[in-house]
Design a protein around this motif. Structure first.
Motif, PDB file in Angstrom:
ATOM      1  N   ALA A   1       0.836  -1.200   0.000  1.00 40.87           N
ATOM      2  CA  ALA A   1       0.000   0.000   0.000  1.00 40.87           C
ATOM      3  C   ALA A   1       0.873   1.254   0.000  1.00 40.87           C
ATOM      4  N   ALA A   2       1.951   1.233   0.775  1.00 37.69           N
ATOM      5  CA  ALA A   2       2.856   2.385   0.799  1.00 37.69           C
ATOM      6  C   ALA A   2       3.550   2.558  -0.547  1.00 37.69           C
ATOM      7  N   ALA A   3       3.908   1.444  -1.185  1.00 39.60           N
ATOM      8  CA  ALA A   3       4.568   1.519  -2.487  1.00 39.60           C
ATOM      9  C   ALA A   3       3.618   2.063  -3.542  1.00 39.60           C
ATOM     10  N   SER A   4       2.356   1.619  -3.520  1.00 41.22           N
ATOM     11  CA  SER A   4       1.401   2.127  -4.506  1.00 41.22           C
ATOM     12  C   SER A   4       1.077   3.591  -4.238  1.00 41.22           C
ATOM     13  N   ALA A   5       1.034   3.992  -2.955  1.00 43.31           N
ATOM     14  CA  ALA A   5       0.796   5.403  -2.636  1.00 43.31           C
ATOM     15  C   ALA A   5       1.969   6.255  -3.097  1.00 43.31           C
ATOM     16  N   ALA A   6       3.169   5.749  -2.907  1.00 41.34           N
ATOM     17  CA  ALA A   6       4.349   6.500  -3.351  1.00 41.34           C
ATOM     18  C   ALA A   6       4.400   6.575  -4.868  1.00 41.34           C
ATOM     19  N   GLN A   7       3.998   5.507  -5.519  1.00 39.65           N
ATOM     20  CA  GLN A   7       4.023   5.499  -6.978  1.00 39.65           C
ATOM     21  C   GLN A   7       2.952   6.435  -7.530  1.00 39.65           C
ATOM     22  N   SER A   8       1.778   6.464  -6.903  1.00 39.81           N
ATOM     23  CA  SER A   8       0.725   7.360  -7.380  1.00 39.81           C
ATOM     24  C   SER A   8       1.066   8.814  -7.085  1.00 39.81           C
ATOM     25  N   ALA A   9       1.871   9.049  -6.069  1.00 36.08           N
ATOM     26  CA  ALA A   9       2.285  10.426  -5.762  1.00 36.08           C
ATOM     27  C   ALA A   9       3.408  10.869  -6.668  1.00 36.08           C
ATOM     28  N   GLY A  10       3.947   9.926  -7.450  1.00 34.16           N
ATOM     29  CA  GLY A  10       4.995  10.298  -8.394  1.00 34.16           C
ATOM     30  C   GLY A  10       6.377  10.298  -7.789  1.00 34.16           C
ATOM     31  N   MET A  11       6.551   9.608  -6.691  1.00 30.07           N
ATOM     32  CA  MET A  11       7.865   9.572  -6.071  1.00 30.07           C
ATOM     33  C   MET A  11       8.789   8.689  -6.898  1.00 30.07           C
ATOM     34  N   GLU A  12      10.043   9.060  -6.933  1.00 31.73           N
ATOM     35  CA  GLU A  12      11.015   8.334  -7.734  1.00 31.73           C
ATOM     36  C   GLU A  12      11.654   7.194  -6.948  1.00 31.73           C
ATOM     37  N   SER A  13      11.581   7.213  -5.635  1.00 33.88           N
ATOM     38  CA  SER A  13      12.298   6.224  -4.823  1.00 33.88           C
ATOM     39  C   SER A  13      11.397   5.051  -4.444  1.00 33.88           C
ATOM     40  N   VAL A  14      10.731   4.463  -5.439  1.00 32.41           N
ATOM     41  CA  VAL A  14       9.870   3.317  -5.187  1.00 32.41           C
ATOM     42  C   VAL A  14      10.710   2.121  -4.746  1.00 32.41           C
ATOM     43  N   GLY A  15      11.915   2.011  -5.254  1.00 32.56           N
ATOM     44  CA  GLY A  15      12.803   0.909  -4.871  1.00 32.56           C
ATOM     45  C   GLY A  15      13.103   0.922  -3.391  1.00 32.56           C
ATOM     46  N   SER A  16      13.253   2.105  -2.797  1.00 30.52           N
ATOM     47  CA  SER A  16      13.527   2.169  -1.364  1.00 30.52           C
ATOM     48  C   SER A  16      12.306   1.745  -0.558  1.00 30.52           C
ATOM     49  N   VAL A  17      11.097   2.012  -1.077  1.00 27.90           N
ATOM     50  CA  VAL A  17       9.886   1.574  -0.387  1.00 27.90           C
ATOM     51  C   VAL A  17       9.805   0.050  -0.415  1.00 27.90           C
ATOM     52  N   ASP A  18      10.140  -0.567  -1.561  1.00 26.23           N
ATOM     53  CA  ASP A  18      10.147  -2.023  -1.635  1.00 26.23           C
ATOM     54  C   ASP A  18      11.171  -2.609  -0.668  1.00 26.23           C
ATOM     55  N   HIS A  19      12.315  -1.967  -0.570  1.00 21.10           N
ATOM     56  CA  HIS A  19      13.347  -2.421   0.356  1.00 21.10           C
ATOM     57  C   HIS A  19      12.852  -2.310   1.797  1.00 21.10           C
ATOM     58  N   ASP A  20      12.167  -1.195   2.097  1.00 24.33           N
ATOM     59  CA  ASP A  20      11.594  -1.027   3.436  1.00 24.33           C
ATOM     60  C   ASP A  20      10.543  -2.095   3.722  1.00 24.33           C
ATOM     61  N   ALA A  21       9.771  -2.479   2.711  1.00 17.28           N
ATOM     62  CA  ALA A  21       8.759  -3.520   2.887  1.00 17.28           C
ATOM     63  C   ALA A  21       9.422  -4.857   3.200  1.00 17.28           C
ATOM     64  N   GLN A  22      10.493  -5.158   2.486  1.00 16.51           N
ATOM     65  CA  GLN A  22      11.197  -6.411   2.744  1.00 16.51           C
ATOM     66  C   GLN A  22      11.785  -6.428   4.152  1.00 16.51           C
TER      67      GLN A  22
END
Length: 146
Positions: free
Chosen positions: A115-136
């Motif tokens: 959910a955080a990754a999709s929210a970051a992606q919809s907000a247009g953030m470029e650091s989606v990879g860091s969100v995935d890393h945080d999820a892991q």
């Protein structure tokens, strides 16, 4: 023509037709436990009765020791089998509940991370990879803590 069965009765009948036992009763741990306890039961039942005459060397309370082993010892072993079975099944249930809680916590952490990754992606953030890393990392932390 008989009246139709109420819905509740039909549902319970359908559930009964699904199978005689829930699938968790066919777990390898349960089958192994039952096999060992059945083996102990057979050895005590037939072994004690078969070798009772060989145990006539000692008298206890006016009766030969073999009588006490065959008559009373077998009953005590049967009670011990029931106690061991109850303890083991409680242990298995606690293990299953712990495993289910761990899986639920990991699924919840993963859902939050997605959910955080999709929210970051919809907000247009470029650091989606860091969100995935945080999820892991969150999933690893939940599994370690559980």
């Amino acid at each position: 023509m008989p009246p139709p069965a109420p819905t509740l009765l039909r549902q319970s009948h359908d559930a009964e037709m699904a199978g005689p036992f829930p699938p968790d009763l066919h777990d390898v741990r349960h089958l192994r436990l039952k096999a060992w306890l059945l083996l102990v039961w057979a050895v005590v039942s037939f072994g004690a009765a078969y070798f009772a005459r060989d145990l006539q060397f000692v008298m206890a309370g006016g009766w030969p020791f073999g009588y006490w082993v065959a008559a009373q010892g077998a009953v005590l072993v049967f009670i011990a089998i029931v106690v061991v079975y109850a303890w083991a099944m409680n242990h298995f249930e606690r293990q299953d509940a712990r495993r289910a809680a761990e899986e639920a916590a990991a699924a919840a952490a993963l859902a939050d991370a997605e959910a955080a990754a999709s929210a970051a992606q919809s907000a247009g953030m470029e650091s989606v990879g860091s969100v995935d890393h945080d999820a892991q990392l969150a999933v690893r932390k939940v599994r370690r803590d559980a």
